[in-house]
Design a protein around this motif. Structure first.
Motif, PDB file in Angstrom:
ATOM      1  N   ILE A 139       0.839  -1.206   0.000  1.00 10.36           N
ATOM      2  CA  ILE A 139       0.000   0.000   0.000  1.00 10.36           C
ATOM      3  C   ILE A 139       0.872   1.253   0.000  1.00 10.36           C
ATOM      4  O   ILE A 139       0.614   2.222  -0.731  1.00 10.36           O
ATOM      5  N   GLY A 140       1.934   1.252   0.810  1.00 10.47           N
ATOM      6  CA  GLY A 140       2.844   2.407   0.863  1.00 10.47           C
ATOM      7  C   GLY A 140       3.535   2.637  -0.470  1.00 10.47           C
ATOM      8  O   GLY A 140       3.617   3.774  -0.957  1.00 10.47           O
ATOM      9  N   GLU A 141       4.028   1.549  -1.092  1.00 13.34           N
ATOM     10  CA  GLU A 141       4.710   1.696  -2.387  1.00 13.34           C
ATOM     11  C   GLU A 141       3.744   2.200  -3.458  1.00 13.34           C
ATOM     12  O   GLU A 141       4.090   3.064  -4.272  1.00 13.34           O
ATOM     13  N   ARG A 142       2.518   1.648  -3.463  1.00 13.38           N
ATOM     14  CA  ARG A 142       1.535   2.078  -4.456  1.00 13.38           C
ATOM     15  C   ARG A 142       1.170   3.560  -4.257  1.00 13.38           C
ATOM     16  O   ARG A 142       0.997   4.309  -5.233  1.00 13.38           O
ATOM     17  N   THR A 143       1.090   3.972  -3.012  1.00 14.62           N
ATOM     18  CA  THR A 143       0.732   5.368  -2.714  1.00 14.62           C
ATOM     19  C   THR A 143       1.807   6.328  -3.217  1.00 14.62           C
ATOM     20  O   THR A 143       1.501   7.338  -3.870  1.00 14.62           O
ATOM     21  N   VAL A 144       3.081   6.050  -2.915  1.00 13.12           N
ATOM     22  CA  VAL A 144       4.141   6.975  -3.327  1.00 13.12           C
ATOM     23  C   VAL A 144       4.308   6.986  -4.849  1.00 13.12           C
ATOM     24  O   VAL A 144       4.644   8.021  -5.432  1.00 13.12           O
ATOM     25  N   ILE A 145       4.036   5.832  -5.499  1.00  4.93           N
ATOM     26  CA  ILE A 145       4.123   5.796  -6.965  1.00  4.93           C
ATOM     27  C   ILE A 145       3.006   6.636  -7.575  1.00  4.93           C
ATOM     28  O   ILE A 145       3.217   7.406  -8.520  1.00  4.93           O
ATOM     29  N   GLU A 146       1.788   6.502  -7.026  1.00  6.08           N
ATOM     30  CA  GLU A 146       0.655   7.269  -7.554  1.00  6.08           C
ATOM     31  C   GLU A 146       0.856   8.773  -7.374  1.00  6.08           C
ATOM     32  O   GLU A 146       0.424   9.564  -8.216  1.00  6.08           O
ATOM     33  N   LEU A 147       1.506   9.170  -6.281  1.00  5.98           N
ATOM     34  CA  LEU A 147       1.742  10.591  -6.027  1.00  5.98           C
ATOM     35  C   LEU A 147       3.000  11.107  -6.727  1.00  5.98           C
ATOM     36  O   LEU A 147       3.272  12.307  -6.684  1.00  5.98           O
ATOM     37  N   GLY A 148       3.782  10.210  -7.341  1.00  7.64           N
ATOM     38  CA  GLY A 148       4.990  10.644  -8.044  1.00  7.64           C
ATOM     39  C   GLY A 148       6.113  11.051  -7.113  1.00  7.64           C
ATOM     40  O   GLY A 148       6.916  11.924  -7.449  1.00  7.64           O
ATOM     41  N   ILE A 149       6.193  10.405  -5.946  1.00  5.42           N
ATOM     42  CA  ILE A 149       7.241  10.715  -4.965  1.00  5.42           C
ATOM     43  C   ILE A 149       8.318   9.636  -5.082  1.00  5.42           C
ATOM     44  O   ILE A 149       8.019   8.436  -5.004  1.00  5.42           O
ATOM     45  N   HIS A 150       9.569  10.045  -5.236  1.00  7.83           N
ATOM     46  CA  HIS A 150      10.663   9.103  -5.445  1.00  7.83           C
ATOM     47  C   HIS A 150      11.716   9.252  -4.351  1.00  7.83           C
ATOM     48  O   HIS A 150      11.843  10.310  -3.729  1.00  7.83           O
ATOM     49  N   GLY A 151      12.460   8.160  -4.138  1.00 11.82           N
ATOM     50  CA  GLY A 151      13.583   8.209  -3.212  1.00 11.82           C
ATOM     51  C   GLY A 151      13.181   8.191  -1.751  1.00 11.82           C
ATOM     52  O   GLY A 151      13.974   8.574  -0.886  1.00 11.82           O
ATOM     53  N   LEU A 152      11.963   7.743  -1.423  1.00  8.13           N
ATOM     54  CA  LEU A 152      11.518   7.703  -0.032  1.00  8.13           C
ATOM     55  C   LEU A 152      12.108   6.464   0.646  1.00  8.13           C
ATOM     56  O   LEU A 152      12.142   5.373   0.062  1.00  8.13           O
ATOM     57  N   HIS A 153      12.557   6.623   1.875  1.00  2.83           N
ATOM     58  CA  HIS A 153      13.145   5.515   2.620  1.00  2.83           C
ATOM     59  C   HIS A 153      12.106   4.403   2.816  1.00  2.83           C
ATOM     60  O   HIS A 153      10.905   4.668   2.973  1.00  2.83           O
TER      61      HIS A 153
END
Length: 519
Positions: free
Chosen positions: A301-315
């Motif tokens: 869920i966390g990975e899908r969320t950051v991909i959908e928002l276009g956020i990269h390089g998150l720990h």
């Protein structure tokens, strides 16, 4: 002369040699006489030749002497000419120096005359200034006698008067500038906020603290309860969720304030019912497997969320906490949905303001990360979130925005107020959160009591579901300037002493009415 002697010697030598030859060859007299004659002839010729050469040399010597003398005379003339020219230049310099000295003497005399004239004028000016000072002192004494004030007292009164007038004018100008800036800023802020809200699709959903687990038949309730209730006790102990088995047909209610535990209990019950083997050992095994499966789901869920928002390089740890927010709620509002909504609002608002939308999105998504810690702590969720973000190498602007979105840290970057505003927008919109009626009524009552506690306040009304506080003051006791001050003080007191979602607008109303009746 030397050359002549040499010629004579050579001729004599030749004659001697010739004579010796004759004497040697033939020792006859005739030959000797002839030889003598010939020698005498040669000597005479030699003498004549020598004399001729001598005269020629003397003539050459005289010519050379004449030439040298002419050159010497020419050099002497040139030297004398140069000496005369030098003497003339020296005389001219002496003449110029004499004239310059005379001019300097004349200038000195003129300067001395000017100096004497200036000294006389200075003395005259000093004398007049002294007389003027005496007249001025006399004039001041007369004015002081007429006014009854000394010059210092009059000066102080004038300064105070001018100071008060300047302060009044400055305050009026400042008020006008502030009002104009507020109007323009409010207009622009409303425009940006409205655009951001319109471009963000928000879901009007509220989460409950209970989950209903549907059953195919009521016979399964007995298996879930178990002998003397051992199965239901094992499920509650393993999941930390209360199971409510009542008369509701074909349903069991799972109650817990932690949505993650409720989800684990729901999935575990679903597996146990499908398997049919329900006993304490099996319950613990299924709950543990479900918990591990849910942890993987949280990461997804966390990975899908950051991909959908276009956020990269998150720990990865922050990604896991983002996924964990899916199973948390705040005032009934799902935390992940709230954070995604805040991230989108922040990105749009930052783009409208010409800032970095990706950085603003990042801060908006992580602003409530402190609400899902793995361990309990005494820190507030904003400070804990800032600490976690700093620990996992986030940008200082993101860290500051997380820690300052509830004013628990000083805002040091421009995106911090953007995150705070977007958090308030997401939480304050209708239907986003729910409150218990008693808490809502108590908050409204506290707002009104806080305002009426101030001196000069006649009435206070909390309107717009507690979003605005209208304060009516007595016109005889409170001035217009006091109204501004009162509005500011009430707003500050609400901010420091009360807890509320969104923001509260404080409006102070001062009105004076004159009423008469014509009969």
């Amino acid at each position: 002369m030397d050359q002549t002697a040499i010629v004579i010697g050579i001729v004599a030598l030749a004659a001697g040699i010739i004579a010796g030859k004759f004497l040697f060859a033939k020792n006859t007299k005739k030959q000797v006489d002839e030889a003598n004659l010939q020698a005498q002839s040669i000597l005479k010729e030699a003498e004549i030749r020598a004399e001729t050469i001598k005269k020629e040399k003397q003539l050459e010597a005289k010519e050379k002497f004449v030439q040298l003398k002419a050159e010497h005379d020419k050099e002497v003339l040139e030297r004398n000419k140069k000496i005369n020219e030098a003497e003339n230049r020296t005389k001219q310099k002496e003449t110029a120096a004499t004239q310059k000295e005379a001019a300097l003497d004349k200038q000195v005399k003129e300067n001395e005359a000017i100096k004497e004239n200036l000294n006389r004028q200075i003395e005259l000016v000093n004398h007049k200034r002294t007389e003027l000072e005496k007249h001025q002192e006399e004039h001041i004494r007369r004015l002081e006698k007429i006014a009854g004030l000394t010059a210092e007292e009059a000066k102080s009164q004038l300064i105070e008067s001018l100071k008060h007038e300047a302060q009044t004018q400055a305050l009026a100008i400042q008020q006008e500038i502030v009002e104009d800036a507020k109007q323009k800023a409010n207009k622009e802020a409303r425009k940006i906020i409205i655009q951001s809200i319109q471009r963000t699709a928000a879901e009007q959903t509220i989460e409950n603290t209970v989950t209903v687990f549907n059953l195919e038949s009521d016979e399964i309730k007995g298996q879930i309860i178990g002998r003397e209730g051992r199965n239901i006790r094992a499920i509650e102990a393993a999941t930390g969720v209360d199971l409510i088995v009542d008369d509701t047909p074909e349903a069991i209610v799972l109650s817990s304030f932690d949505p993650l535990r409720r989800e684990i209990a729901r999935l575990a019950l679903q597996r146990l019912v499908a398997d049919g083997r329900i006993h304490p050992a099996r319950i613990e095994e299924v709950v543990e497997k479900t918990r591990k499966q849910l942890e993987e789901q949280v990461m997804e869920i966390g990975e899908r969320t950051v991909i959908e928002l276009g956020i990269h390089g998150l720990h990865k740890e922050l990604v896991r906490l983002v996924g964990k927010m899916r199973f948390r709620s705040s005032y009934g509002q799902n935390l992940l949905m709230h954070s995604r909504e805040v991230a989108n609002l922040c990105g749009i608002m930052a783009a409208e303001l010409g800032m970095n939308p990706k950085l603003a999105k990042r801060a908006g998504l992580l602003h409530d990360i402190g609400k899902v810690p793995d361990e309990e702590t005494e820190l507030s969720h904003a400070l804990l979130g800032a600490k976690l973000a700093e620990k996992y190498g986030e940008n200082p602007a993101v860290v500051n925005a997380i820690g300052a979105h509830h004013d628990e840290m000083e805002m040091q970057y421009v995106i911090s107020p953007i995150v705070q505003a977007c958090d308030a927008i997401s939480g304050a919109r209708p239907g986003a959160r729910r409150e218990i009626m008693q808490q809502y009524l108590q908050r409204i009552k506290d707002l009104e009591n806080l305002a009426t506690a101030y001196q000069g306040v006649e009435k206070a009304y909390a309107i717009q579901a507690g979003r605005e506080l209208r304060v009516i003051v007595e016109a005889d006791k409170v001035t217009d300037n006091d109204s501004d001050k009162l509005s500011f003080e009430i707003a500050q007191k609400i901010q420091t002493e009360m807890t509320y979602p969104g923001q509260i607008k404080v409006t102070v109303i001062r009105e004076k009415r004159a009423v008469n009746v014509a009969r």
